[in-house]
Design an enzyme around this catalytic site. Structure first.
Site, PDB file in Angstrom:
ATOM      1  N   ASP A 255      -1.594  -1.543  -4.319  1.00  0.00           N
ATOM      2  CA  ASP A 255      -2.447  -0.929  -5.650  1.00  0.00           C
ATOM      3  C   ASP A 255      -3.596  -0.234  -4.823  1.00  0.00           C
ATOM      4  O   ASP A 255      -4.561  -0.627  -4.463  1.00  0.00           O
ATOM      5  CB  ASP A 255      -2.726  -1.840  -6.724  1.00  0.00           C
ATOM      6  CG  ASP A 255      -3.218  -1.200  -8.793  1.00  0.00           C
ATOM      7  OD1 ASP A 255      -2.419  -0.308  -8.732  1.00  0.00           O
ATOM      8  OD2 ASP A 255      -4.499  -1.615  -8.171  1.00  0.00           O
ATOM      9  N   GLU A 290      -0.571   3.196  -2.769  1.00  0.00           N
ATOM     10  CA  GLU A 290      -1.205   4.100  -4.754  1.00  0.00           C
ATOM     11  C   GLU A 290      -2.949   4.960  -4.186  1.00  0.00           C
ATOM     12  O   GLU A 290      -3.180   4.225  -3.550  1.00  0.00           O
ATOM     13  CB  GLU A 290      -1.293   3.663  -5.537  1.00  0.00           C
ATOM     14  CG  GLU A 290      -2.237   4.334  -7.014  1.00  0.00           C
ATOM     15  CD  GLU A 290      -2.510   3.686  -8.213  1.00  0.00           C
ATOM     16  OE1 GLU A 290      -2.187   4.455  -8.935  1.00  0.00           O
ATOM     17  OE2 GLU A 290      -2.871   1.857  -7.734  1.00  0.00           O
TER      18      GLU A 290
END
Length: 576
Positions: A255, A290
């Site tokens: 993330d 990401e």
């Protein structure tokens, strides 16, 4: 991490009934591990870590005592109750899973949230639903974060105990069983992990190890982490190894890695990747980032395998909805051309100045057209893009089922790695709004923050599902009330993925040599991908008909609708 490092974190069973304990607390004077209220002092060593040994049975509860303050183990494998209570001595049986895994080029991903994927919201219930996804042709599940967070309900990005599975979903053994059930179906499991921040409640590392954090920087979600410290790097690398080695997951989705700032060499992400790839696994490992910077470096060097491609989503979203505010502004100017770029080069933002861009911002990205298609994970919707809207609407609710069927076909038949969000394969209209389970001042701050976040948007009328209301969580379950056309959507998904396996994957394995696109109008385009063994064509009509000569006949073709329709799709192969 160089040589095998001494233990920095948590407890390990050395042999039955015998444990070693460690916690990095360089500012502390005295540290003990307290097992069933019996303290064992730990010795401070030169690296700022307190270490020692003790005897106890599996299942016993324990805490660390830091200068008179008791905290749960920041690296606990399991908690006895919530994030504030004692930790449990836990041992997972070694996995006997020898599933060989799959080539990342073959992946078809469904992103799922364990708490809302089924009515029960558990690993066991989720495992029981995997055969349905497998029958459709979905072969990979990406599980939103399961590290324990405060309360019962949440997206998982506020995790504070990174080594402990969230107890509302089940036990550590239940998650291992979930992974094994997926593997029996020839399905991969990607786990979403958050290594860039900790949640706002229950992160006792702030107390025990202030040096864990970078005092000079904050992220949008809280204090930044200091990745220049070896114990900090070890905390996350050992965590990643645990998920892959002990639970058998096939990869990690990392993330917001743009918030992992590390000037050291090797940088943290490179060391993480090297450590994981050095494991003697029976299957390939997949690392997906990401990263809003749109830089190709990590994929070129092999640090990561792929990156979420939000540019693809933004282009499609603007084309179908006409929205122009916030981060959609640059993509709203010429969305069909941006979509063409995304389908041929991966990223749209590649370091160029963009009309509609925030004038105070800097161009982002670098050229990406040289990367292979499997370097990009494309999605029509994700938890982020749905849930970060005020009402959590899916794209199908903002456009139309006709439009989404064509978007679905484009996504599932293009050469990039396609990712669906849970329920998308049945055309679900269920919203996925933000939800959490805080109390007191923190709950009030979340409500206030959500209202403030959307108040700048012209269409916001103040209506917002209460993120703290359990009903907001329950309403996010897509399969409780499937749409009337769910069966038709499942048939469409199966048809598209059958085509993908039979036609697109053989071309992908032969290698892509080039790609080009021809704009047929403000809402239509023709994309051509050249492979070593053939050419893949797609005509995509997302709101306008096209002339008949753009729909040539072929022995190998798939069509939805007609060139005379506003919404239609035609793909075919030219052999070489």
């Amino acid at each position: 991490m160089g040589k095998e490092a001494a233990q920095w974190w948590g407890v390990r069973q050395d042999q039955p009934g015998q444990w070693s304990a460690a916690i990095w607390a360089p500012d502390a004077q005295r540290v003990s591990v307290v097992v069933l209220d019996q303290p064992t002092p730990l010795s401070r060593e030169s690296d700022g870590t307190f270490r020692g040994h003790f005897s106890a049975k599996v299942g016993a509860t324990y805490m660390f005592d830091i200068d008179g303050t008791r905290i749960p183990d920041p690296a606990a494998r399991q908690q006895s109750r919530d994030v504030h209570g004692p930790s449990c001595l836990t041992v997972l049986p070694p996995t006997a899973d020898t599933w060989p895994g799959r080539d990342w080029r073959d992946a078809v991903v469904s992103e799922i949230h364990i708490g809302t994927f089924t009515k029960e919201g558990t690993f066991a219930a989720a495992a029981a639903q995997l055969p349905r996804l497998a029958r459709l042709g979905i072969n990979t599940v990406e599980v939103m974060p399961i590290a324990q967070f405060a309360g019962q309900r949440g997206w998982g990005y506020d995790g504070v105990l990174h080594y402990a599975v969230h107890p509302a979903y089940g036990t550590p053994g239940d998650f291992a069983d979930f992974v094994a059930a997926a593997h029996r179906l020839d399905m991969s499991v990607i786990l979403d992990v958050v290594y860039n921040h900790f949640g706002p409640e229950g992160a006792y590392l702030h107390t025990s190890s202030p040096a864990f954090f970078d005092a000079g920087r904050v992220t949008p979600w809280g204090p930044a982490i200091d990745f220049t410290q070896n114990p900090v790097r070890a905390f996350f690398i050992e965590n990643a190894i645990m998920w892959v080695r002990d639970f058998g997951v096939d990869g990690l989705r990392l993330d917001a890695v743009h918030q992992i700032q590390d000037p050291t060499t090797p940088e943290f992400l490179a060391e993480l990747s090297t450590s994981l790839r050095a494991l003697n696994l029976p299957r390939p490992l997949h690392l997906i980032a990401e990263d809003e910077r749109n830089l190709p470096d990590h994929r070129q060097s092999g640090v990561t395998d792929a990156q979420w491609n939000d540019d693809y989503h933004h282009s499609l979203h603007c084309l179908l909805t006409g929205e122009t505010e916030g981060y959609y502004a640059p993509f709203a100017i010429d969305p069909v051309r941006d979509l063409a770029t995304a389908l041929t080069e991966g990223h749209v933002d590649q370091g160029q100045l963009r009309p509609g861009q925030d004038p105070t911002g800097k161009p982002r990205g670098a050229p990406s057209g040289h990367l292979p298609p499997q370097s990009f994970v494309n999605a029509s919707q994700t938890h982020d893009q749905i849930g970060n809207r005020a009402l959590g609407e899916r794209l199908i609710a903002l456009s139309s089922p006709d439009a989404m069927r064509i978007a679905h076909a484009m996504l599932l038949t293009s050469p990039f790695v396609p990712m669906l969000f849970q329920g998308e394969e049945i055309g679900a209209r269920t919203p996925f709004p933000f939800f959490c389970d805080f109390s007191g001042d923190l709950a009030a701050a979340v409500r206030k923050g959500r209202l403030s976040e959307f108040s700048a948007f012209s269409g916001f009328d103040g209506t917002l599902p209460d993120p703290l209301d359990p009903q907001t969580f329950h309403d996010a379950r897509p399969y409780d009330a499937p749409p009337a056309d769910a069966a038709a959507w499942e048939d469409l998904t199966t048809r598209l993925l059958t085509w993908r396996r039979a036609v697109v994957l053989p071309l992908l394995h032969g290698g892509l040599t080039s790609a080009s696109a021809r704009i047929l109008g403000p809402k239509a385009l023709h994309v051509l991908w050249h492979f070593n063994t053939g050419k893949l064509n797609s005509v995509i009509q997302l709101g306008q008909p096209v002339p008949a000569d753009n729909w040539p006949e072929s022995q190998t073709q798939l069509s939805l609708g007609s060139h005379q329709n506003d919404f239609a799709f035609h793909t075919w192969i030219e052999q070489t």
